[in-house]
Design an enzyme around this catalytic site. Structure first.
Site, PDB file in Angstrom:
ATOM      1  N   ALA A 127     -15.070  -3.287   8.050  1.00  0.00           N
ATOM      2  CA  ALA A 127     -14.087  -2.340   7.525  1.00  0.00           C
ATOM      3  C   ALA A 127     -13.403  -2.928   6.307  1.00  0.00           C
ATOM      4  O   ALA A 127     -12.471  -3.726   6.419  1.00  0.00           O
ATOM      5  CB  ALA A 127     -13.067  -1.983   8.608  1.00  0.00           C
ATOM      6  N   PRO A 131      -8.488   4.356   1.909  1.00  0.00           N
ATOM      7  CA  PRO A 131      -8.284   5.563   1.102  1.00  0.00           C
ATOM      8  C   PRO A 131      -7.898   5.261  -0.341  1.00  0.00           C
ATOM      9  O   PRO A 131      -8.259   6.012  -1.256  1.00  0.00           O
ATOM     10  CB  PRO A 131      -7.164   6.291   1.848  1.00  0.00           C
ATOM     11  CG  PRO A 131      -7.323   5.864   3.274  1.00  0.00           C
ATOM     12  CD  PRO A 131      -7.777   4.431   3.206  1.00  0.00           C
ATOM     13  N   GLU A 245     -25.930  -8.347   0.675  1.00  0.00           N
ATOM     14  CA  GLU A 245     -25.715  -6.911   0.897  1.00  0.00           C
ATOM     15  C   GLU A 245     -26.329  -6.101  -0.238  1.00  0.00           C
ATOM     16  O   GLU A 245     -27.025  -5.103  -0.015  1.00  0.00           O
ATOM     17  CB  GLU A 245     -24.223  -6.615   1.009  1.00  0.00           C
ATOM     18  CG  GLU A 245     -23.914  -5.125   1.120  1.00  0.00           C
ATOM     19  CD  GLU A 245     -22.431  -4.828   1.244  1.00  0.00           C
ATOM     20  OE1 GLU A 245     -22.055  -3.643   1.181  1.00  0.00           O
ATOM     21  OE2 GLU A 245     -21.639  -5.786   1.407  1.00  0.00           O
ATOM     22  N   ARG A 246     -26.078  -6.530  -1.467  1.00  0.00           N
ATOM     23  CA  ARG A 246     -26.574  -5.776  -2.619  1.00  0.00           C
ATOM     24  C   ARG A 246     -28.090  -5.858  -2.745  1.00  0.00           C
ATOM     25  O   ARG A 246     -28.750  -4.882  -3.119  1.00  0.00           O
ATOM     26  CB  ARG A 246     -25.867  -6.269  -3.876  1.00  0.00           C
ATOM     27  CG  ARG A 246     -24.429  -5.807  -3.893  1.00  0.00           C
ATOM     28  CD  ARG A 246     -23.532  -6.517  -4.869  1.00  0.00           C
ATOM     29  NE  ARG A 246     -22.175  -5.941  -4.793  1.00  0.00           N
ATOM     30  CZ  ARG A 246     -21.081  -6.489  -5.294  1.00  0.00           C
ATOM     31  NH1 ARG A 246     -21.169  -7.661  -5.931  1.00  0.00           N
ATOM     32  NH2 ARG A 246     -19.910  -5.903  -5.171  1.00  0.00           N
ATOM     33  N   ARG A 271     -50.832  21.197  -5.407  1.00  0.00           N
ATOM     34  CA  ARG A 271     -50.119  22.419  -5.799  1.00  0.00           C
ATOM     35  C   ARG A 271     -50.678  22.970  -7.106  1.00  0.00           C
ATOM     36  O   ARG A 271     -50.816  22.240  -8.090  1.00  0.00           O
ATOM     37  CB  ARG A 271     -48.629  22.104  -5.968  1.00  0.00           C
ATOM     38  CG  ARG A 271     -47.785  23.260  -6.436  1.00  0.00           C
ATOM     39  CD  ARG A 271     -47.620  24.303  -5.376  1.00  0.00           C
ATOM     40  NE  ARG A 271     -46.671  25.345  -5.816  1.00  0.00           N
ATOM     41  CZ  ARG A 271     -46.485  26.475  -5.182  1.00  0.00           C
ATOM     42  NH1 ARG A 271     -47.162  26.738  -4.075  1.00  0.00           N
ATOM     43  NH2 ARG A 271     -45.613  27.354  -5.632  1.00  0.00           N
ATOM     44  N   GLN A 282     -50.173  17.936 -18.778  1.00  0.00           N
ATOM     45  CA  GLN A 282     -49.841  16.656 -19.401  1.00  0.00           C
ATOM     46  C   GLN A 282     -48.421  16.215 -19.087  1.00  0.00           C
ATOM     47  O   GLN A 282     -48.169  15.032 -18.831  1.00  0.00           O
ATOM     48  CB  GLN A 282     -50.030  16.751 -20.919  1.00  0.00           C
ATOM     49  CG  GLN A 282     -49.830  15.405 -21.619  1.00  0.00           C
ATOM     50  CD  GLN A 282     -49.910  15.516 -23.129  1.00  0.00           C
ATOM     51  OE1 GLN A 282     -49.112  16.215 -23.733  1.00  0.00           O
ATOM     52  NE2 GLN A 282     -50.892  14.847 -23.723  1.00  0.00           N
ATOM     53  N   HIS A 341     -41.408  19.380  -7.512  1.00  0.00           N
ATOM     54  CA  HIS A 341     -41.698  20.206  -6.336  1.00  0.00           C
ATOM     55  C   HIS A 341     -41.269  21.660  -6.543  1.00  0.00           C
ATOM     56  O   HIS A 341     -41.603  22.526  -5.712  1.00  0.00           O
ATOM     57  CB  HIS A 341     -40.990  19.652  -5.101  1.00  0.00           C
ATOM     58  CG  HIS A 341     -41.735  18.574  -4.392  1.00  0.00           C
ATOM     59  ND1 HIS A 341     -41.822  17.283  -4.873  1.00  0.00           N
ATOM     60  CD2 HIS A 341     -42.430  18.579  -3.224  1.00  0.00           C
ATOM     61  CE1 HIS A 341     -42.522  16.552  -4.026  1.00  0.00           C
ATOM     62  NE2 HIS A 341     -42.912  17.308  -3.026  1.00  0.00           N
ATOM     63  N   GLY A 342     -40.520  21.937  -7.609  1.00  0.00           N
ATOM     64  CA  GLY A 342     -40.052  23.299  -7.835  1.00  0.00           C
ATOM     65  C   GLY A 342     -39.124  23.756  -6.724  1.00  0.00           C
ATOM     66  O   GLY A 342     -38.342  22.972  -6.179  1.00  0.00           O
TER      67      GLY A 342
END
Length: 382
Positions: A127, A131, A245-246, A271, A282, A341-342
């Site tokens: 933690a 805020p 961590e990073r 597709r 292209q 993917h549209g």
């Protein structure tokens, strides 16, 4: 086409198969339900413990794997990322909280907490964010007052991953009136402590299976034996552990980008538009070529960073480079693949849509892209 990698040996690849089998059995059948419920089953954590996926770097005398080779963690992160399994926060447990317990805990604390950490009976969280203090750790306002035989903890934390499930929460608190980098300590708050309450499970745009909560500490009496590390030395410990961590975040980001690119490459081959496959256009070929090149270059740099970290040689600057570059790549690839993917890319049942929303947090947590650039810039310009 992915370049041949030289990072992993046969033991790492055997472990990869173990992780894939675990994902197929313990995660994939349940993940959609976890997304709806906003939390992962505790049974998954215990299953991960039985499979040896928790506490790999924890000493064997506490039930752990006794292996500090970060490449095993990297394999675990990659496979969870490729599976789109954003709910189970195993890397948070292993790679972010774990080092605090293994390097700072006393022998008594290790014997008290590490067996459960390894078995999955004790789920952990850290933690830091508040805020009014996210990336600015020196601005933390949560306080812990020395009351002789205990600390009196007061404050609020937010955006805490594993916040609902956590049995042990490593809390960053001010232990001197002025706070700042020289006046913070780490306190371990255990489930059930009087005055420790959890707020709502936060409603996020992505990673919905990962419980993320507000935590409240109202006159919580934390025993003196739950101080982790030295009093008023938290900031240096936080800085020391942020590189791993990073790097962990970067490894997951690159693996996700590669997976989404592979999915999209298959999609544009199948597709059709204007009477022929999208792959014949292209523009589409150029898009795929650019993303494939960016992923390949990123992978080469990250593999070097993982190697350096496994040898204890990764510094904060290169970890910051890895984090901002890989997460921005993930965001960019997810956006471009969704476009290819549209309309289908906007449908939540498609993997690319979930990758778009799940991955958006990557450039924010663990230090924003802007903070990463500031760290790098300071190292170069003073």
């Amino acid at each position: 086409m992915t370049p041949e990698r030289h990072l992993y040996g046969p033991d790492h690849e055997a472990f990869r198969e173990t992780v894939r089998a675990f994902l197929a059995k313990e995660v994939a059948p349940h993940h959609e339900r976890w997304e709806r419920e906003g939390v992962v089953d505790r049974a998954m954590w215990r299953a991960a413990g039985r499979q040896g996926l928790l506490g790999m770097a924890v000493g064997e005398e506490y039930g752990g794997g006794g292996n500090g080779d970060f490449r095993y963690s990297a394999v675990l992160i990659e496979e969870f990322a490729r599976a789109g399994a954003s709910g189970p926060a195993l890397s948070l447990h292993n790679d972010i909280v774990g080092p605090y317990l293994t390097t700072l805990a006393t022998e008594e604390q290790k014997r008290r907490w590490l067996p459960g950490f390894v078995s999955g009976d004790l789920i952990t969280a850290i933690a830091m964010s508040e805020p009014g203090a996210g990336s600015d750790l020196q601005g933390i306002r949560t306080t812990a007052e020395d009351r002789g035989d205990h600390w009196l903890l007061n404050g609020t934390k937010t955006f805490i991953s594993n916040g609902i499930l956590a049995d042990l929460v490593v809390v960053v608190a001010r232990t001197t009136p002025e706070g700042g980098s020289g006046g913070q300590s780490l306190l371990v708050v255990e489930r059930g402590a009087e005055g420790f309450t959890r707020g709502r499970n936060l409603d996020k745009i992505g990673q919905k299976a990962q419980d993320t909560a507000e935590l409240f500490f109202d006159d919580v009496r934390v025993p003196k034996e739950n101080l982790l590390g030295e009093e008023n030395r938290a900031f240096s410990c936080l800085m020391a552990n942020l590189a791993q961590e990073r790097l962990a975040i970067a490894v997951g980001a690159a693996a996700t980008a590669e997976e989404i690119l592979e999915i999209t490459t298959r999609y544009v081959k199948e597709r059709e538009a204007f009477g022929r496959p999208l792959a014949k256009l292209q523009h589409v070929r150029f898009e795929i070529a650019e993303m494939a090149t960016e992923c390949a270059v990123t992978r080469a740099f990250l593999d070097r960073c993982v190697t350096d970290h496994s040898e204890g040689a990764l510094d904060a600057v290169h970890a910051s480079m890895a984090k901002w570059w890989a997460t921005e790549l993930q965001k960019r690839v997810a956006d471009r693949c969704l476009q290819l993917h549209g309309g289908y890319g906007y449908m939540s049942e498609y993997r690319v849509a979930r990758a778009f929303t799940d991955g958006r947090i990557q450039t924010i947590y663990g230090g924003t892209t802007e903070i990463m650039k500031e760290i790098i810039g300071r190292s170069l310009l003073g």
